[in-house]
Enzyme design. Structure first.
Site, PDB file in Angstrom:
ATOM      1  N   CYS A  80      31.157  12.141 -29.401  1.00 22.01           N
ATOM      2  CA  CYS A  80      29.837  12.178 -30.040  1.00 22.01           C
ATOM      3  C   CYS A  80      29.759  13.353 -31.011  1.00 22.01           C
ATOM      4  O   CYS A  80      30.781  13.922 -31.400  1.00 22.01           O
ATOM      5  CB  CYS A  80      28.763  12.270 -28.969  1.00 22.01           C
ATOM      6  SG  CYS A  80      28.947  13.750 -27.931  1.00 22.01           S
ATOM      7  N   HIS A 247      27.060   9.396 -20.869  1.00 26.10           N
ATOM      8  CA  HIS A 247      26.829  10.608 -21.657  1.00 26.10           C
ATOM      9  C   HIS A 247      25.364  10.657 -22.061  1.00 26.10           C
ATOM     10  O   HIS A 247      24.820   9.650 -22.538  1.00 26.10           O
ATOM     11  CB  HIS A 247      27.740  10.631 -22.881  1.00 26.10           C
ATOM     12  CG  HIS A 247      29.185  10.597 -22.468  1.00 26.10           C
ATOM     13  ND1 HIS A 247      29.838  11.710 -22.027  1.00 26.10           N
ATOM     14  CD2 HIS A 247      30.052   9.578 -22.359  1.00 26.10           C
ATOM     15  CE1 HIS A 247      31.070  11.376 -21.678  1.00 26.10           C
ATOM     16  NE2 HIS A 247      31.222  10.078 -21.863  1.00 26.10           N
TER      17      HIS A 247
END
Ligand code: PUT
Length: 337
Positions: A80, A247
């Site tokens: 990310c 996440h």
């Protein structure tokens, strides 16, 4: 401006399967790549390893930005923030040849949701066209897709889709059952998100239990991590080589949660419901990949009968048939956007 530093939770997801076309090296294994070589690859990606668990089937790494899973012939990198996973691809392919003993890429999937702030990304990740150009320069059989609404919530995919030739037996076709479920959630319940802050939980384990993450797919060995001052990552693995990963970017202004697993199931309804009941998103994307031998092969058909899941209404749904996999994409939201 609330003064909160923006973070892009949306991940870039790379999954690559390797093979030897002539079965020349039975001992080929991606886990032969030395740790320091993996670390140098991750440096190119702009992230690092913060935790590691493994079993006979799979190595699972929690990264400073998401996760990496390495099994005998499958490499998964999910990152990310402003990471640059496609920049490491050439180096990865070299390492695989040098250390792991594989000669061919059997299949490749690069995917991501649309970013919240694309202008903050680093090239080639600022737009999908740039990402595709990089991949096309390596893979002659690459095919790029955008599923969903291109001007709103959507999901990009690049995969290998060579022209079919029925006169040739495709020796690379994998018969191992495989499936992947991903749920990418935005606009999450702030009360749930507050669990993933150091203010509310002292340890990652506490956040895992308090949120109910430990109940989504029980009996996995879990490696969880609670970031400072907030944010959460977890990997779960089971003896048969299955994984799950979650996440969480909890900040209200840009909340985002991703869930991914490859557990086989004849229906994903239960696990999807558990994920939604755990995180209460405002909207979410679901993607399901199934190959010909997957237990979940009926899932794409089943999903056609889900015009709503609980309080979420389906706004979009698409189906694709690739070389080895069927893919279903669906987008749900509580309110029309
Ligand atoms: N993320 C791509 C999944 C493909 C099937 N394992």
């Amino acid at each position: 401006d609330s003064g909160v530093q923006f973070f892009e939770g949306v991940e870039k997801l790379l999954e690559v399967w390797f093979t030897n076309s002539d079965n020349s090296n039975k001992h080929a294994d991606l886990r032969k790549i030395p740790r320091n070589k993996l670390e140098s690859i991750l440096k190119i990606v702009r992230c690092e390893i913060i935790s590691f668990i493994n079993n006979e089937q799979i190595d699972a790494y929690v990264l400073s930005e998401s996760s990496m899973f390495i099994s005998k012939r499958r490499f998964i990198l999910k990152t990310c923030g402003t990471t640059t996973p496609l920049l490491c691809l050439q180096s990865l392919l070299l390492l695989v040849e040098q250390y792991a003993g594989f000669t061919e890429v059997e299949d490749l999937f690069y995917s991501r949701k649309n970013y919240k702030r694309p202008e903050l990304q680093i090239g080639p990740h600022q737009d999908f066209d740039q990402e595709v150009a990089l991949l096309d320069a390596i893979f002659p059989d690459g095919a790029a897709y955008c599923l969903g609404t291109m001007n709103k919530d959507c999901w990009y995919l690049y995969t290998l889709n060579p022209p079919r030739d029925s006169s040739i037996n495709n020796t690379l076709t994998s018969l191992d059952p495989d499936q992947t479920l991903e749920i990418l959630m935005t606009d999450l319940d702030p009360d749930v998100m507050s669990i993933f802050t150091r203010e509310e939980c002292l340890t990652a384990g506490e956040a895992t239990k308090k949120s109910g993450i430990d109940k989504i797919i029980p009996n996995m060995v879990v490696d969880d991590y609670l970031f400072e001052p907030c944010g959460y990552s977890m990997n779960g693995i089971s003896k048969n080589g299955c994984y799950m990963t979650i996440h969480i970017t909890p900040e209200a202004e840009f909340s985002y949660v991703s869930f991914e697993t490859n557990i086989p199931a004849t229906s994903y309804r239960e696990v999807i419901t558990k994920v939604l009941d755990t995180f209460h998103p405002g909207k979410f994307v679901i993607t399901v990949f199934t190959n010909q031998t997957s237990a979940a092969i009926e899932t794409p058909k089943e999903m056609q009968h889900w015009p709503a899941i609980g309080e979420w209404k389906r706004r979009d749904m698409q189906h694709c048939c690739f070389k080895n996999y069927d893919l279903t994409y669906a987008f749900y939201s509580k309110f029309p956007s």
